[in-house]
Design a protein around this motif. Sequence first.
Motif, PDB file in Angstrom:
ATOM      1  N   LEU B  52       0.802  -1.209   0.017  1.00 18.85           N
ATOM      2  CA  LEU B  52      -0.095  -0.012   0.034  1.00 18.85           C
ATOM      3  C   LEU B  52       0.750   1.433  -0.092  1.00 18.85           C
ATOM      4  N   THR B  69      -9.050  10.664  -7.191  1.00 19.70           N
ATOM      5  CA  THR B  69      -8.555   9.455  -6.674  1.00 19.70           C
ATOM      6  C   THR B  69      -9.240   8.930  -5.641  1.00 19.70           C
ATOM      7  N   ARG B  72     -12.395   7.320  -6.434  1.00 17.97           N
ATOM      8  CA  ARG B  72     -12.170   6.068  -7.211  1.00 17.97           C
ATOM      9  C   ARG B  72     -12.084   4.883  -6.085  1.00 17.97           C
ATOM     10  N   LEU B  73     -11.380   5.393  -4.999  1.00 17.60           N
ATOM     11  CA  LEU B  73     -10.853   4.330  -4.036  1.00 17.60           C
ATOM     12  C   LEU B  73     -12.156   4.001  -3.193  1.00 17.60           C
ATOM     13  N   THR B  74     -12.836   5.030  -2.958  1.00 13.82           N
ATOM     14  CA  THR B  74     -14.108   4.648  -1.971  1.00 13.82           C
ATOM     15  C   THR B  74     -15.466   4.129  -2.675  1.00 13.82           C
ATOM     16  N   VAL B  76     -16.391   1.430  -3.833  1.00 13.65           N
ATOM     17  CA  VAL B  76     -16.271   0.111  -4.069  1.00 13.65           C
ATOM     18  C   VAL B  76     -17.454  -0.680  -4.654  1.00 13.65           C
ATOM     19  N   ILE B 116      -9.536  -5.005   1.990  1.00 16.07           N
ATOM     20  CA  ILE B 116      -9.519  -3.699   1.753  1.00 16.07           C
ATOM     21  C   ILE B 116      -8.376  -3.186   1.369  1.00 16.07           C
ATOM     22  N   ASN B 120      -7.352  -1.715  -2.379  1.00 18.70           N
ATOM     23  CA  ASN B 120      -6.892  -0.085  -2.453  1.00 18.70           C
ATOM     24  C   ASN B 120      -5.624  -0.220  -3.029  1.00 18.70           C
ATOM     25  N   VAL B 123      -6.102  -0.601  -6.951  1.00 16.95           N
ATOM     26  CA  VAL B 123      -6.633   0.410  -7.598  1.00 16.95           C
ATOM     27  C   VAL B 123      -5.813   1.522  -7.679  1.00 16.95           C
ATOM     28  N   LEU B 124      -5.157   1.893  -6.522  1.00 17.87           N
ATOM     29  CA  LEU B 124      -4.124   3.013  -6.451  1.00 17.87           C
ATOM     30  C   LEU B 124      -3.037   3.052  -7.643  1.00 17.87           C
TER      31      LEU B 124
END
Lengths: 212, 256
Positions: B52, B69, B72-74, B76, B116, B120, B123-124
């Motif tokens: 991470l 960003t 995008r992360l939230t 889900v 989680i 994340n 995705v990041l």
Amino acid sequence: MAHIPDGVLSVPVLVGGGVVTAAALAYALKKLDEDRLPRVAVLAALFFVASLISVAVGPTSVHLLLSGLMGLIIGWSAVPAVFVGLVLQAVFFGFGGVTTLGVNTMNIALPGVLWAMLFAPLLANANPRRAAMVGATVAALSVASTAVMVALSLTLSDASYTLSARIVLLSYGPLLVGEAILTGFACAFLARVSPDIFLAPAMRRGGKLAAS
Amino acid sequence: MSGKASAAAIFAENRDTGPLAAIDPRVRLVAAISFLVLLATLHSAPALAAALMAAMVVAVFARLPLGPTLRRLTAVEGFLLFLLLTLPLTMPGTELFRLFGLSVSEEGVNRAIVIIVRVNAGVLMAAALLSTMGTMRLAGAMNGIGVPPRIAHLFQLTVRYIAVFHEEYARLRRAMRARGFRAGSNRHSWRSLGHLLGMLVLRSAERAERVAWAMRARGFSGSFPAFSQRRLERPDYLLLLVWPALLLALAWLEFS
């Protein structure tokens, strides 16, 4: 809901999905010469845009997958079309994942292609009513198969995903209904105005310029 | 395929800024894929924390905009939410506390946290390395790392026509609204939307014919020009050196 992100599935499931999708892609591309690429691209783009339409079903609203309709119109080319759509969604919207491209493409595209191939002969010279029934049936079966495959992908990855896999399965209900109804109406419309469009006449017809 | 995601996000070409922009798209694609593949095998807390961290560092290097960003992360996906909610209840193990008569297990909570963090980080990293690249360079990079040229060309052409159909769809929807159409959960709405869908399919098939003819009229003989790749330069080799070190470090944290 069909877009499984990176980091959820186990390695064997990811590899399995990747192998199946690679084989399906290779088969679809072999049947598709470069001259026909623009046609598949145009239809792939259409289905990408159409999947952004939100449809109210009872109290919920759903976004269509359209895998059944894709199978009925472009046949095996639906596999690369879905693959390209998923790459775009994963990279630019953050839905789905890169390592899950194989599993997701398999889950979404394959049922549409296979059910459409099975039912497409019924669409030859079909009246709008029959076209609607066939379209709705293919759409419903495709969504149901996708739901089962997504649930299986989760369950096979980890036994403790079982409960959420079942919830996922149930959550496909509204999508199934919405997709069947809309595909039905779309097929009735197409049977009325352009009966020879089903299963890729645009690809077989080759030479003839559409009147528009 | 979720809601408000605007198709416009796809068409922003040449927004590559920041130190990462100098790196060849092929190298970035290989880096992203190798990271995500390794990520799928990580389970231990130190390895995931490091992954991470690495994703965050690369995101800062890529100068990702903060607001989009985070959004995008939230965002889900639905079943991920179910997964996170059900795991603490379904996994057997030591009971942390009881919730409405259901026991919440420590193992389940841990597993939910692992997922989680993994999702994340993935995705990041994908956003940092790939989403700033632009679709045309991504297509070239796909071909450069061994994806069949037909898929890469299909990808390029599809992106081009998404713009067209997005406009067409917006126009048809506007026309429906102008006639007083409001989408609801009833037969009339479904019929109208179904016909809209059929109309789009029909127009796209017609457009496909026109495109094919236009291409032939300009001398298209059935094969596309090959993608041109530039030669790798210093920043590329730098990343090609740093990246295996990162992957090895992560693997060492996980498996040692």
